[in-house]
Write an enzyme that holds these catalytic residues in place. Structure first.
Site, PDB file in Angstrom:
ATOM      1  N   HIS A  66       0.838  -1.207   0.000  1.00 36.98           N
ATOM      2  CA  HIS A  66       0.000   0.000   0.000  1.00 36.98           C
ATOM      3  C   HIS A  66       0.874   1.259   0.000  1.00 36.98           C
ATOM      4  O   HIS A  66       0.704   2.145  -0.840  1.00 36.98           O
ATOM      5  CB  HIS A  66      -0.911  -0.029   1.233  1.00 36.98           C
ATOM      6  CG  HIS A  66      -1.796   1.163   1.387  1.00 36.98           C
ATOM      7  ND1 HIS A  66      -3.126   1.141   1.015  1.00 36.98           N
ATOM      8  CD2 HIS A  66      -1.555   2.407   1.856  1.00 36.98           C
ATOM      9  CE1 HIS A  66      -3.658   2.332   1.265  1.00 36.98           C
ATOM     10  NE2 HIS A  66      -2.721   3.126   1.773  1.00 36.98           N
ATOM     11  N   GLU A  67       1.815   1.320   0.930  1.00 37.12           N
ATOM     12  CA  GLU A  67       2.649   2.529   1.017  1.00 37.12           C
ATOM     13  C   GLU A  67       3.495   2.675  -0.242  1.00 37.12           C
ATOM     14  O   GLU A  67       3.670   3.775  -0.757  1.00 37.12           O
ATOM     15  CB  GLU A  67       3.542   2.503   2.261  1.00 37.12           C
ATOM     16  CG  GLU A  67       2.813   2.289   3.595  1.00 37.12           C
ATOM     17  CD  GLU A  67       1.612   3.180   3.813  1.00 37.12           C
ATOM     18  OE1 GLU A  67       1.585   4.299   3.282  1.00 37.12           O
ATOM     19  OE2 GLU A  67       0.668   2.741   4.508  1.00 37.12           O
ATOM     20  N   HIS A 112       1.488   4.067  -3.115  1.00 37.89           N
ATOM     21  CA  HIS A 112       1.233   5.502  -2.993  1.00 37.89           C
ATOM     22  C   HIS A 112       2.247   6.335  -3.779  1.00 37.89           C
ATOM     23  O   HIS A 112       1.981   7.490  -4.100  1.00 37.89           O
ATOM     24  CB  HIS A 112       1.302   5.929  -1.522  1.00 37.89           C
ATOM     25  CG  HIS A 112      -0.018   5.924  -0.788  1.00 37.89           C
ATOM     26  ND1 HIS A 112      -1.183   6.418  -1.338  1.00 37.89           N
ATOM     27  CD2 HIS A 112      -0.334   5.517   0.465  1.00 37.89           C
ATOM     28  CE1 HIS A 112      -2.162   6.307  -0.442  1.00 37.89           C
ATOM     29  NE2 HIS A 112      -1.676   5.758   0.656  1.00 37.89           N
TER      30      HIS A 112
END
Ligand code: B3K
Ligand code: ZN
Length: 874
Positions: free
Chosen positions: A299-300, A303
């Site tokens: 997820h990070e 981003h």
């Protein structure tokens, strides 16, 4: 506190082209020298000569200079968290020096200290706690950051981008200068200084560039980095393959810190993680933790494109980056694991917690219209429902057009701060589809409800399905318009076969799976060429975040449970059946548990040809939280008792099958986190938990030996949890004591030890929670400890939290009042179970309400808690 509205958005009056930062870090504080190259924004129509910057909790403003000249105090005003310069030219360099006290920062926003290291958290509005700045995501600048600190205490000095210069200074100090070539909003700024161990790896990108991957952890965590590093490399490859996105800097860094308000943060090139969301070894982390880490690391990382290269214009657009990135990480997890299981997990979370949010006082659309404190809007609605909304676009467009749309979005908006509407427009432009009605998913709050009715016309062989939609009123929103809903279905014949879905009599190669598009308040679909009444399989794969009402019979549910070709709906049928059986016992104390349920579970346990990952999920009874969410004026103790009775009855009736399942799923060989191995451990631990639930002697022996011999945390914790939830007090105390003795120096394991106790409905009453809070390992300054003791009690130990005398509510209110002084963000999260007071019968509801009132009446309440409490009592 003031309310901020989306409709008041104005472009910034000034832009920042470049930020030059110099941090002098000391034990008693930090001096921050900030120089901003600023100019008037040509797109702004403001003719105001003054400049306003944001600031928060800045101890001392030491000096302000304009183009190198120190300003007199009369040239500016420093008040109410704003620094106002009365008159500035069209272009200038602004110099600001502030003194801050990271060592006293308990809010964990801005620059603070965690186990001796300096670290930052700037999203959403933490940068203003470091220096005065136009702290809004549509101001994007290039950053150069010099960090200076004592060389022995802080050998590692990090910030975003590439390190361009380093050297020694007087008094045993040193410095490193970092330069980030990509313009970014200040919420993506990060700094870390500490005595950290560095782990290195490399990744070759699709264009052949070598990226330096670095993890920084405290030395004691040296052996817990491999999983995150492997996950990172998988995520980098996946984003290249599935979205064509390549990493852009030369270095990618991950840092683990123990004191962190949430899971992790996607700072450009320097992701900072809560230790519990990044560190893992087989001895210390469960399978669930391994999977969570993989998805958060991904997820990070994702981003970097969906959030950093293309960011949000304002915080109302938060779901632009969060919804899309959650969608991306869910697809990644599905691809590297079991897609059906991932879908079940996401839908469970949504139906249990997001639907509750949608039905509560803080309900808001995926793109909110207003807020008081943006931190309160990092919600399941923004994240998970936002992800479902992107997922529905994916379903409506299909994978190829969706990819065309995402390519267009990244190309069109690279380097910009944009809106959810820009995202939808890119999808429309690339696909030629009209998503104007679909946009209501971003604007209307509340969970759509679909009521389905069917009839079969024997003589014509036509099956008619009528679907009506409506959306309940939510705070500030009534009389909603129908939304555009993709509704995936199938029809099953008497033998369980998938029937062709002929929408016209002459539909020759009709598929057996279809996505019906609902756009009106009511639709009727006719399916032709059927010789008998089919069993409908509705909302396959949970194709939209909605509630479906259909008068299923128990026979239909049992049938779907064993025949539906859609794995998700097989699981869903099992859940609906179990809900129905449990609910029928809630009001009666002498009813019998439906034999059909026992037989359905018996065949699940017996059939080893089934996908064991799915079976593992199907054997989990619906949670108490979900049963409460489904009920009107739920009687929590009665729901708890009914569910326990069903569990006990199943365990007694299926004892032999459970023992067989336990032994069949004992793994030999080394520990692996493959979907198959995870499923087998999960099945085995479920079987054990059920046996201990009825205090089975053989189960007890198995649990103690599993506890003592396990070579991994999943099995050790599985055994510990089973013992804690059994009547075997001696074994349970021994196991808890041994466990603590073995792991007392590992905070991530101690958190699990806390949680298993405060979440236990057998031993974990309020008295236990008080005892845990007195424990030397409990720490009021550490959000993970607060969550694992107080958060788990209020969120998972529902019969104790909802105890008749209301002490659970009072306890929570008291903790929130206390925490509000040191960490308002966590306090505002913690109070949330009380906000649903209207849902409960008056005996409970009134007690919850008065507990909330004691929070409301605290003097000096933070904006965070103020907003939640006032909206809940309104
Ligand atoms: N963007 C951060 C969340 C920041 C929360 C600030 N209160 C982590 C994430 O969603 O990836
Ligand atoms: Zn995110």
């Amino acid at each position: 506190p003031q309310t901020i509205f989306l409709k008041d958005y104005r472009v910034p009056a000034f832009l920042v082209d470049h930020v030059d930062l110099r941090f002098e870090l000391f034990e008693d504080g930090a001096r921050v020298h900030c120089t901003l190259a600023m100019r008037r924004n040509p797109d702004s129509d403001s003719s105001d000569k003054s400049l306003e910057l944001d600031g928060d909790s800045l101890t001392t403003l030491e000096s302000v200079s304009l183009d190198g000249n120190l300003l007199e105090g009369s040239a500016y005003e420093d008040r109410d968290d704003k620094l106002t310069l009365h008159e500035v030219p069209d272009q200038f360099n602004l110099g600001i020096v502030t003194w801050i006290e990271p060592q006293n920062n308990t809010r964990l926003e801005g620059l603070y200290k965690s186990s001796g290291m300096f670290c930052t958290q700037c999203e959403a509005e933490g940068f203003r706690c470091i220096t005065y700045f136009p702290d809004r995501p549509d101001v994007m600048a290039r950053f150069r950051t010099r960090v200076e600190a004592d060389k022995t205490r802080y050998p590692i000095l990090l910030s975003n981008g590439n390190d361009v210069e380093k050297g020694d200074l007087a008094d045993g100090r040193h410095f490193v200068t970092w330069e980030d070539p990509f313009p970014k909003p200040c919420y993506l700024f990060a700094l870390v200084a500490g005595d950290l161990l560095e782990k290195r790896d490399t990744f070759k990108t699709m264009s052949g560039r070598d990226i330096d991957l670095r993890m920084y952890v405290e030395p004691r965590n040296a052996e817990k980095c491999d999983h995150a590093m492997d996950s990172l490399k998988r995520a980098m490859r996946w984003d290249e393959e599935v979205y064509g996105r390549e990493y852009d800097l030369d270095i990618f860094m991950i840092v683990a810190v123990d004191d962190f308000n949430m899971g992790a943060m996607e700072n450009k090139g320097l992701n900072i993680f809560n230790s519990s969301c990044v560190l893992a070894s087989q001895e210390t982390a469960t399978d669930m933790a391994f999977q969570r880490i993989e998805s958060i690391v991904a997820h990070e990382y994702f981003h970097n494109w969906s959030g950093n290269r293309v960011t949000c214009r304002d915080w109302f657009q938060l779901s632009l980056k969060e919804g899309f990135t959650v969608f991306r990480d869910s697809c990644f997890s599905a691809d590297v694991g079991s897609p059906t299981v991932k879908r079940i997990e996401d839908a469970t979370m949504l139906r249990t917690a997001q639907f509750a949010e949608d039905a509560g006082p803080m309900a808001h659309p995926v793109r909110p219209e207003s807020y008081m404190e943006i931190t309160n809007f990092y919600t399941l609605t923004i994240y998970e429902k936002g992800s479902e909304v992107v997922g529905m676009i994916h379903t409506l467009l299909g994978p190829d057009l969706f990819r065309k749309g995402s390519d267009l979005y990244f190309e069109r908006h690279d380097g910009q701060a944009v809106t959810t509407d820009d995202f939808v427009r890119a999808m429309e432009d690339a696909s030629g589809r009209d998503l104007s009605q679909f946009r209501l998913w971003y604007e209307q709050s509340g969970t759509p409800e679909l009521t389905v009715r069917d009839e079969f016309d024997d003589s014509a062989g036509i099956y008619r399905l009528t679907i009506k939609q409506s959306i309940p009123d939510t705070p500030g929103q009534a009389d909603k318009k129908p939304q555009h809903i993709p509704f995936a279905i199938g029809l099953l014949g008497a033998e369980g076969e998938s029937l062709p879905l002929k929408l016209a009599a002459d539909d020759a190669d009709a598929p057996t799976d279809r996505v019906l598009e609902l756009t009106d308040a009511s639709h009727t679909f006719e399916f032709h060429g059927l010789s008998e009444r089919p069993v409908p399989s509705l909302l396959r794969g949970f194709s939209a975040p909605v509630r479906v009402f259909y008068p299923w019979t128990r026979e239909q549910l049992t049938f779907l449970m064993s025949h539906d070709s859609d794995g998700f709906n097989r699981w869903d049928a099992g859940q609906r059946l179990a809900v129905d059986v449990i609910n029928s016992l809630v009001s009666s104390t002498d009813g019998n548990v439906d034999a059909g349920l026992v037989e359905a579970y018996r065949s699940l346990l017996a059939d080893s040809s089934l996908d064991q990952a799915l079976v593992a999920k199907m054997l989990q009874l619906p949670s108490e939280a979900y049963l409460i969410e489904l009920a009107d004026q739920p009687n929590v103790p009665a729901i708890h008792r009914a569910r326990e009775r069903v569990l006990a009855h199943l365990a007694r009736s299926l004892r032999d099958e459970l023992l067989a399942c336990y032994h069949r799923n004992t793994l030999s060989g080394h520990y692996e986190v493959t979907p198959e191995a995870v499923a087998r451990r999960s099945l085995r631990n479920t079987a054990l938990a059920w046996l201990l639930h009825i205090d089975d002697e053989e189960g007890r022996t198995l649990a103690t030996s599993q506890f003592n011999e396990a070579d991994n945390m999943t099995d050790r914790m599985g055994a510990l949890r089973a013992l804690v939830n059994s009547g075997y007090e001696k074994e349970q105390e021994q196991a808890l004591a041994d466990f603590y003795q073995q792991w007392k120096d590992d905070p991530q394991v101690v958190e699990q030890w806390f949680a298993v106790q405060s979440g236990s409905t057998r031993t974990g009453g309020l008295r236990k929670v008080h005892e845990l809070m007195e424990h030397p390992a409990f720490d009021w300054k550490n959000p993970n400890k607060i969550r694992s003791v107080i958060g788990v009690f209020a969120g998972q130990n529902l019969p104790a939290f909802h105890a008749e005398d209301g002490v659970g509510y009072q306890f929570l209110a008291e903790q929130v009042r206390k925490l509000d002084d040191s960490n308002p963000q966590i306090a505002a999260r913690l109070v949330s179970p009380l906000t649903r007071w209207r849902k409960f019968a008056p005996v409970h509801g009134e007690q919850m309400k008065s507990a909330l009132e004691t929070v409301r009446d605290k003097s000096g309440l933070s904006r965070d808690v103020y907003e939640v409490v006032h909206k809940s009592l309104a």
